[in-house]
Design an enzyme around this catalytic site. Sequence first.
Site, PDB file in Angstrom:
ATOM      1  N   ALA A 103       0.835  -1.200   0.000  1.00  0.00           N
ATOM      2  CA  ALA A 103       0.000   0.000   0.000  1.00  0.00           C
ATOM      3  C   ALA A 103       0.866   1.245   0.000  1.00  0.00           C
ATOM      4  O   ALA A 103       2.051   1.202   0.354  1.00  0.00           O
ATOM      5  CB  ALA A 103      -0.930   0.002   1.219  1.00  0.00           C
TER       6      ALA A 103
ATOM      7  N   GLY B 243     -15.651   9.164  10.524  1.00  0.00           N
ATOM      8  CA  GLY B 243     -16.063   9.941  11.682  1.00  0.00           C
ATOM      9  C   GLY B 243     -15.081  11.038  12.039  1.00  0.00           C
ATOM     10  O   GLY B 243     -15.468  12.023  12.683  1.00  0.00           O
TER      11      GLY B 243
ATOM     12  N   GLU C 162      -9.331   9.977   4.969  1.00  0.00           N
ATOM     13  CA  GLU C 162      -8.573   9.016   4.168  1.00  0.00           C
ATOM     14  C   GLU C 162      -9.478   8.104   3.341  1.00  0.00           C
ATOM     15  O   GLU C 162     -10.424   7.509   3.864  1.00  0.00           O
ATOM     16  CB  GLU C 162      -7.685   8.148   5.065  1.00  0.00           C
ATOM     17  CG  GLU C 162      -6.794   7.194   4.267  1.00  0.00           C
ATOM     18  CD  GLU C 162      -5.861   6.395   5.159  1.00  0.00           C
ATOM     19  OE1 GLU C 162      -4.864   5.877   4.636  1.00  0.00           O
ATOM     20  OE2 GLU C 162      -6.132   6.300   6.364  1.00  0.00           O
TER      21      GLU C 162
ATOM     22  N   GLU D  43      13.155   6.422   3.912  1.00  0.00           N
ATOM     23  CA  GLU D  43      11.845   6.615   4.538  1.00  0.00           C
ATOM     24  C   GLU D  43      11.652   5.675   5.730  1.00  0.00           C
ATOM     25  O   GLU D  43      10.537   5.492   6.205  1.00  0.00           O
ATOM     26  CB  GLU D  43      10.736   6.407   3.499  1.00  0.00           C
ATOM     27  CG  GLU D  43      10.767   7.444   2.386  1.00  0.00           C
ATOM     28  CD  GLU D  43       9.613   7.312   1.406  1.00  0.00           C
ATOM     29  OE1 GLU D  43       8.698   6.487   1.664  1.00  0.00           O
ATOM     30  OE2 GLU D  43       9.612   8.032   0.391  1.00  0.00           O
TER      31      GLU D  43
ATOM     32  N   GLU E 162      11.759   2.532   5.883  1.00  0.00           N
ATOM     33  CA  GLU E 162      10.943   1.365   5.570  1.00  0.00           C
ATOM     34  C   GLU E 162      11.781   0.096   5.693  1.00  0.00           C
ATOM     35  O   GLU E 162      12.907   0.035   5.186  1.00  0.00           O
ATOM     36  CB  GLU E 162      10.357   1.473   4.161  1.00  0.00           C
ATOM     37  CG  GLU E 162       9.317   2.570   4.018  1.00  0.00           C
ATOM     38  CD  GLU E 162       8.743   2.640   2.621  1.00  0.00           C
ATOM     39  OE1 GLU E 162       7.606   3.136   2.473  1.00  0.00           O
ATOM     40  OE2 GLU E 162       9.414   2.209   1.669  1.00  0.00           O
TER      41      GLU E 162
END
Length: 229
Positions: A110, A149, A153, A176, A178
């Site tokens: 993702a 709510g 995103e 980053e 990662e």
Amino acid sequence: MTQRPQSDDNRLNNTDPQGAAPDFARDDVEVLGRRELYRGFFRAEEVQLRHRLFRTGEWSTAMKREILYRGEAVGVVLYDPARDEVALVEQFRLGALDEPGGPWRLEMVAGMLEPGETPQEVARRELVEEAGIEQVELSYIGNYLASPGGCDEKLHLYCGLCDLAQVRGIYGLPEEHEDIKVHVLPAEEVFAELYTGRCNNPAALIGLQWLQLNRERLRAAHQPQAGNP
């Protein structure tokens, strides 16, 4: 716009043939003011607003709400129909720091949309960065709001069909921070632990549930034809 109030019985016994046709739209919300609370990797605001009410169709009193702006993201459920295997990525997640099993979660590949990118472009970029996959057949599943709510995103979900035979290793962009490990697992094993394992995040659950529903169709469509092994 002023709507005729509905009785409690009418609201509880909605016979609309569309199931739940919307009563209101964006014009039925009035933003009275905004105040920025935080700006960093994400952004947060306090919003003062009012909106139409189901009971009367009139305006509500003014209220304050806080919202986190995260933007749009993309997730890809990776499946090899020939081998009946699923690829998931494992990485550290601060939001899962206090989970009993620890903060390393299993997820789909993702990533967030950058300005000017399409969801499919993001999917292909993230597949290379997080799993080393370049050859993939992408099919759009749909999109959903992660937590409307208090957050804007939106997640776009894809199914990525590919050959997972050689997909293994550690990926991610060091600049980053990662550190991503790729796992390739039998589909049955993943589905058996879907609600009890470490895939307890919305994108993975929704994507894998979609795969459960479409798995046999995908396998049948990618079986070798007679005379073409």
